[in-house]
Motif scaffolding. Structure first.
Motif, PDB file in Angstrom:
ATOM      1  N   ASN A  12       0.829  -1.199   0.000  1.00 24.73           N
ATOM      2  CA  ASN A  12       0.000   0.000   0.000  1.00 24.73           C
ATOM      3  C   ASN A  12       0.866   1.253   0.000  1.00 24.73           C
ATOM      4  O   ASN A  12       2.012   1.218   0.441  1.00 24.73           O
ATOM      5  CB  ASN A  12      -0.912   0.022   1.244  1.00 24.73           C
ATOM      6  CG  ASN A  12      -1.875  -1.146   1.276  1.00 24.73           C
ATOM      7  OD1 ASN A  12      -2.675  -1.326   0.362  1.00 24.73           O
ATOM      8  ND2 ASN A  12      -1.807  -1.944   2.335  1.00 24.73           N
ATOM      9  N   GLY A  13       0.284   2.349  -0.495  1.00 24.00           N
ATOM     10  CA  GLY A  13       0.986   3.627  -0.486  1.00 24.00           C
ATOM     11  C   GLY A  13       1.784   3.859  -1.750  1.00 24.00           C
ATOM     12  O   GLY A  13       1.866   3.003  -2.634  1.00 24.00           O
ATOM     13  N   LYS A  14       2.365   5.024  -1.835  1.00 23.20           N
ATOM     14  CA  LYS A  14       3.145   5.397  -3.013  1.00 23.20           C
ATOM     15  C   LYS A  14       4.381   4.514  -3.134  1.00 23.20           C
ATOM     16  O   LYS A  14       4.998   4.143  -2.131  1.00 23.20           O
ATOM     17  CB  LYS A  14       3.549   6.871  -2.924  1.00 23.20           C
ATOM     18  CG  LYS A  14       4.118   7.445  -4.207  1.00 23.20           C
ATOM     19  CD  LYS A  14       4.267   8.957  -4.115  1.00 23.20           C
ATOM     20  CE  LYS A  14       4.715   9.551  -5.436  1.00 23.20           C
ATOM     21  NZ  LYS A  14       4.834  11.038  -5.362  1.00 23.20           N
ATOM     22  N   MET A  15       4.723   4.166  -4.366  1.00 19.70           N
ATOM     23  CA  MET A  15       5.902   3.341  -4.641  1.00 19.70           C
ATOM     24  C   MET A  15       6.826   4.050  -5.620  1.00 19.70           C
ATOM     25  O   MET A  15       6.384   4.858  -6.447  1.00 19.70           O
ATOM     26  CB  MET A  15       5.495   1.985  -5.225  1.00 19.70           C
ATOM     27  CG  MET A  15       4.614   1.143  -4.332  1.00 19.70           C
ATOM     28  SD  MET A  15       4.412  -0.541  -4.991  1.00 19.70           S
ATOM     29  CE  MET A  15       6.065  -1.215  -4.681  1.00 19.70           C
ATOM     30  N   LEU A  16       8.112   3.721  -5.521  1.00 20.57           N
ATOM     31  CA  LEU A  16       9.127   4.247  -6.436  1.00 20.57           C
ATOM     32  C   LEU A  16       9.821   3.058  -7.083  1.00 20.57           C
ATOM     33  O   LEU A  16      10.290   2.158  -6.387  1.00 20.57           O
ATOM     34  CB  LEU A  16      10.113   5.122  -5.665  1.00 20.57           C
ATOM     35  CG  LEU A  16      11.129   5.930  -6.460  1.00 20.57           C
ATOM     36  CD1 LEU A  16      11.556   7.172  -5.658  1.00 20.57           C
ATOM     37  CD2 LEU A  16      12.364   5.125  -6.817  1.00 20.57           C
ATOM     38  N   LEU A  17       9.865   3.052  -8.419  1.00 18.69           N
ATOM     39  CA  LEU A  17      10.476   1.938  -9.160  1.00 18.69           C
ATOM     40  C   LEU A  17      11.540   2.482 -10.097  1.00 18.69           C
ATOM     41  O   LEU A  17      11.361   3.530 -10.730  1.00 18.69           O
ATOM     42  CB  LEU A  17       9.398   1.173  -9.929  1.00 18.69           C
ATOM     43  CG  LEU A  17       8.322   0.596  -8.994  1.00 18.69           C
ATOM     44  CD1 LEU A  17       7.032   1.384  -9.164  1.00 18.69           C
ATOM     45  CD2 LEU A  17       8.102  -0.871  -9.222  1.00 18.69           C
ATOM     46  N   PHE A  18      12.642   1.748 -10.191  1.00 22.50           N
ATOM     47  CA  PHE A  18      13.772   2.232 -10.978  1.00 22.50           C
ATOM     48  C   PHE A  18      14.654   1.059 -11.365  1.00 22.50           C
ATOM     49  O   PHE A  18      14.550  -0.030 -10.800  1.00 22.50           O
ATOM     50  CB  PHE A  18      14.585   3.266 -10.187  1.00 22.50           C
ATOM     51  CG  PHE A  18      15.156   2.744  -8.890  1.00 22.50           C
ATOM     52  CD1 PHE A  18      16.484   2.384  -8.794  1.00 22.50           C
ATOM     53  CD2 PHE A  18      14.345   2.608  -7.762  1.00 22.50           C
ATOM     54  CE1 PHE A  18      17.019   1.896  -7.604  1.00 22.50           C
ATOM     55  CE2 PHE A  18      14.857   2.116  -6.568  1.00 22.50           C
ATOM     56  CZ  PHE A  18      16.193   1.771  -6.491  1.00 22.50           C
ATOM     57  N   GLY A  19      15.524   1.276 -12.325  1.00 19.95           N
ATOM     58  CA  GLY A  19      16.447   0.235 -12.752  1.00 19.95           C
ATOM     59  C   GLY A  19      17.870   0.750 -12.793  1.00 19.95           C
ATOM     60  O   GLY A  19      18.132   1.926 -12.556  1.00 19.95           O
TER      61      GLY A  19
END
Length: 274
Positions: A12-19
């Motif tokens: 739940n809540g905001k997520m940050l995704l990156f590579g």
């Protein structure tokens, strides 16, 4: 070796995704600042792999990442480092420019990593799954079937489709190719947040990441990250790493497009619209 999957249950809540942090400490530190400023907890920050790569500070990056407490899967670079291999496993064509460059940066990274960092890398899963805003999400690096497979926006959906079945996913977040994109088909999403360690061949020194929001329904957005790229480039000019990659950090243009399909190659130097 059997694939290792970590299921996080419901997130739940905001997520940050990156590579692809690619040993770029300055970009990672700036991303951590952004996550902290936006109140995104480390456990809601997920990397698609290749924490280690082309830049000058592999040991500092792994230790910073570990201390931060974000999540990551194995990229091909981590697998090769874990297994004590002789190359990065990027599936570059033998004798290509990228292959030649990897013969510089991969041994450099191997020489800098402590046992602590190698142990951390070895602990990472191949895939992560979780439920988010009613959608099942799967995180992979290249493809489920081949960690080094380059999947682009232009890649045929028939190539992408079997990955959803394997991860029982509505949304896939992929990595490896270095370019941010979104591809929606048959009510399924293939998303790539891009990488923070190198520019996206768009003629700009900024790099890319994405966020998820669950405010009543699932939404996502791509973002650019500005950081101290001049310091990153100068640290890479150490006589041990490819000067061409140090130049790319500044110019935002890849040295070559030999790994790219025609569609993506034709976009070199143009701004990315997402």
């Amino acid at each position: 070796m059997d694939k290792k999957l970590t299921d996080l249950g419901t997130v739940n809540g905001k997520m940050l995704l990156f590579g692809g942090v690619y040993s770029n400490l300055q970009a990672l530190e700036e991303l951590i600042r952004i996550a902290d400023k936006q109140g995104i907890p480390p456990e809601n920050c997920i990397c698609t792999g290749d924490i280690v790569g082309y830049c000058a500070q592999p040991e500092e990056v792994v230790q910073t990442f570990k201390k931060w407490g974000a999540r990551s899967i194995l990229g091909n670079v981590e697998i090769q480092l874990r297994d004590g291999a002789e190359d990065c496993g990027c599936d570059f064509r033998e004798g290509s420019r990228c292959d030649g460059f990897s013969q510089l940066w991969f041994p450099y990274a191997q020489s800098k990593l402590s046992k602590s960092s190698l142990d951390y890398i070895a602990s990472l899963p191949d895939h992560i799954t979780f439920n988010y805003a009613g959608n099942q999400v799967g995180i992979l690096h290249g493809s489920y079937f081949n960690v080094s497979e380059f999947i682009y926006k232009s890649t045929n959906w028939e190539v992408k489709a079997p990955n959803f079945s394997k991860l029982n996913a509505d949304i896939i977040v992929g990595g490896h190719c270095g370019l941010p994109f979104q591809h929606l088909e048959n009510e399924k999403y293939w998303l790539n947040p891009g990488v923070i360690g190198m520019p996206a061949n768009d003629g700009e020194p900024h790099v890319w990441y994405m966020t998820f929001n669950d405010d009543g329904l699932f939404t996502y957005s791509h973002h650019t990250l500005k950081y101290n790229y001049k310091l990153t480039s100068s640290l890479m000019q150490n006589g041990l790493l490819p000067e061409e990659y140090a130049r790319t950090i500044i110019t935002g243009i890849w040295d070559n497009t030999e790994i790219l399909p025609a569609y993506e190659s034709g976009l070199q130097g143009f701004g990315i619209v997402l």
